[in-house]
Design a protein around this motif. Structure first.
Motif, PDB file in Angstrom:
ATOM      1  N   LEU A   6       0.849  -1.217  -0.097  1.00 44.99           N
ATOM      2  CA  LEU A   6       0.042   0.075  -0.146  1.00 44.99           C
ATOM      3  C   LEU A   6       0.870   1.390  -0.019  1.00 44.99           C
ATOM      4  O   LEU A   6       0.462   2.404  -0.547  1.00 44.99           O
ATOM      5  CB  LEU A   6      -1.009   0.008   1.224  1.00 44.99           C
ATOM      6  N   GLN A  50      -0.316   3.522  -2.960  1.00 48.35           N
ATOM      7  CA  GLN A  50      -0.862   5.040  -2.639  1.00 48.35           C
ATOM      8  C   GLN A  50      -0.135   5.947  -3.359  1.00 48.35           C
ATOM      9  O   GLN A  50      -0.778   7.076  -3.717  1.00 48.35           O
ATOM     10  CB  GLN A  50      -0.998   5.072  -0.994  1.00 48.35           C
ATOM     11  N   THR A  51       1.089   5.738  -3.310  1.00 50.74           N
ATOM     12  CA  THR A  51       2.233   6.793  -3.883  1.00 50.74           C
ATOM     13  C   THR A  51       1.589   6.897  -5.439  1.00 50.74           C
ATOM     14  O   THR A  51       1.481   8.059  -6.062  1.00 50.74           O
ATOM     15  CB  THR A  51       3.482   6.667  -3.674  1.00 50.74           C
ATOM     16  N   ARG A  86      -1.736   8.507  -6.504  1.00 49.66           N
ATOM     17  CA  ARG A  86      -1.636   9.742  -6.404  1.00 49.66           C
ATOM     18  C   ARG A  86      -1.058  10.541  -7.709  1.00 49.66           C
ATOM     19  O   ARG A  86      -1.423  11.486  -8.271  1.00 49.66           O
ATOM     20  CB  ARG A  86      -1.281  10.469  -5.272  1.00 49.66           C
ATOM     21  N   LEU A 140      -8.517   1.862  -4.485  1.00 45.31           N
ATOM     22  CA  LEU A 140      -7.597   3.162  -4.914  1.00 45.31           C
ATOM     23  C   LEU A 140      -8.034   3.634  -6.274  1.00 45.31           C
ATOM     24  O   LEU A 140      -8.404   2.806  -7.173  1.00 45.31           O
ATOM     25  CB  LEU A 140      -6.097   2.552  -4.956  1.00 45.31           C
TER      26      LEU A 140
END
Length: 233
Positions: free
Chosen positions: A93, A97-98, A101, A140
């Motif tokens: 994650l 998550q990086t 974005r 996500l």
């Protein structure tokens, strides 16, 4: 197409890297991990990332990629749930998550495993953790998330597991795996199958997010067919 590979020095990652560098429509490959792959190719860039939980210093290098193949993973043997979750859920994650974005248009492909528990409530510790990881990835905002659940994978073309117990298994099973894969093609995959299927998903997506061994095999066969036609037509 520009692709990223996390875990390119592991057995599955080695196979995915090989297929990516062989694909004529892949313009650039970025590998991310703690060690170098040892491969040389003008399209290949290797990013050494000692801390797999913190990408603040390197995330600028992640911009503009079309797909990520996340092949990092550890064996759960001898581990408690907290440690296994840190190296499976938390590490995955942190990267995902990086990337979500920076590259929301990206396709994210995660190597999970046969028997993963999507309910997160089963008896098997590793299956619960993998299920929790899959579920978090699906939330996500990527263009697409695909969860590969292979079972037995035959290493080809020099691919080698970093886990000693797996290396011993594959050494013992080597005389039989090719025959078994021919007899049970939807149960036993090769590293080539997995790599070709990942590229197929990056190009065109797939009918569903969770892809079991038979689905992976079908994708790899479909991806290889145009090349077969080109050479035989």
């Amino acid at each position: 197409m520009k692709v990223m590979i996390f875990g390119a020095t592991g057995m599955v990652g080695q196979g995915v890297l090989r297929e990516s560098l062989r694909a004529p429509d892949v313009d650039a490959v970025l590998t991310v991990g703690r060690t170098r792959t040892g491969q040389l190719d003008p399209r290949l860039t290797e990013l050494i990332q000692p801390d797999l939980m913190d990408y603040r210093q390197t995330e600028a290098a992640f911009k503009g990629f079309d797909a990520c193949f996340f092949c990092l993973g550890v064996s759960s043997a001898g581990m408690n749930e907290a440690d296994y979750a840190r190296l499976t859920y938390d590490v995955t994650l942190a990267a995902a998550q990086t990337l979500a974005r920076i590259n929301p248009h990206m396709t994210f492909v995660y190597v999970s495993g046969a028997g993963t528990d999507s309910t997160e409530r089963g008896r098997s510790m590793w299956a619960r953790v993998k299920g929790r990881t899959e579920n978090a990835l699906l939330r996500l905002p990527f263009k697409g998330v695909y969860l590969f659940r292979p079972g037995v994978i035959q290493p080809l073309n020099g691919a080698r597991s970093k886990t000693r117990s797996y290396r011993l298994f594959y050494a013992a099973a080597k005389p039989f795996l090719s025959t078994l894969r021919a007899l049970l093609p939807n149960q036993i995959l090769s590293t080539e199958d997995v790599g070709q299927a990942m590229l197929a998903v990056a190009r065109h997506g797939a009918p569903k997010a969770v892809l079991e061994s038979a689905d992976i095999r079908a994708l790899s066969r479909a991806a290889a067919q145009p090349l077969f036609d080109l050479h035989t037509g």
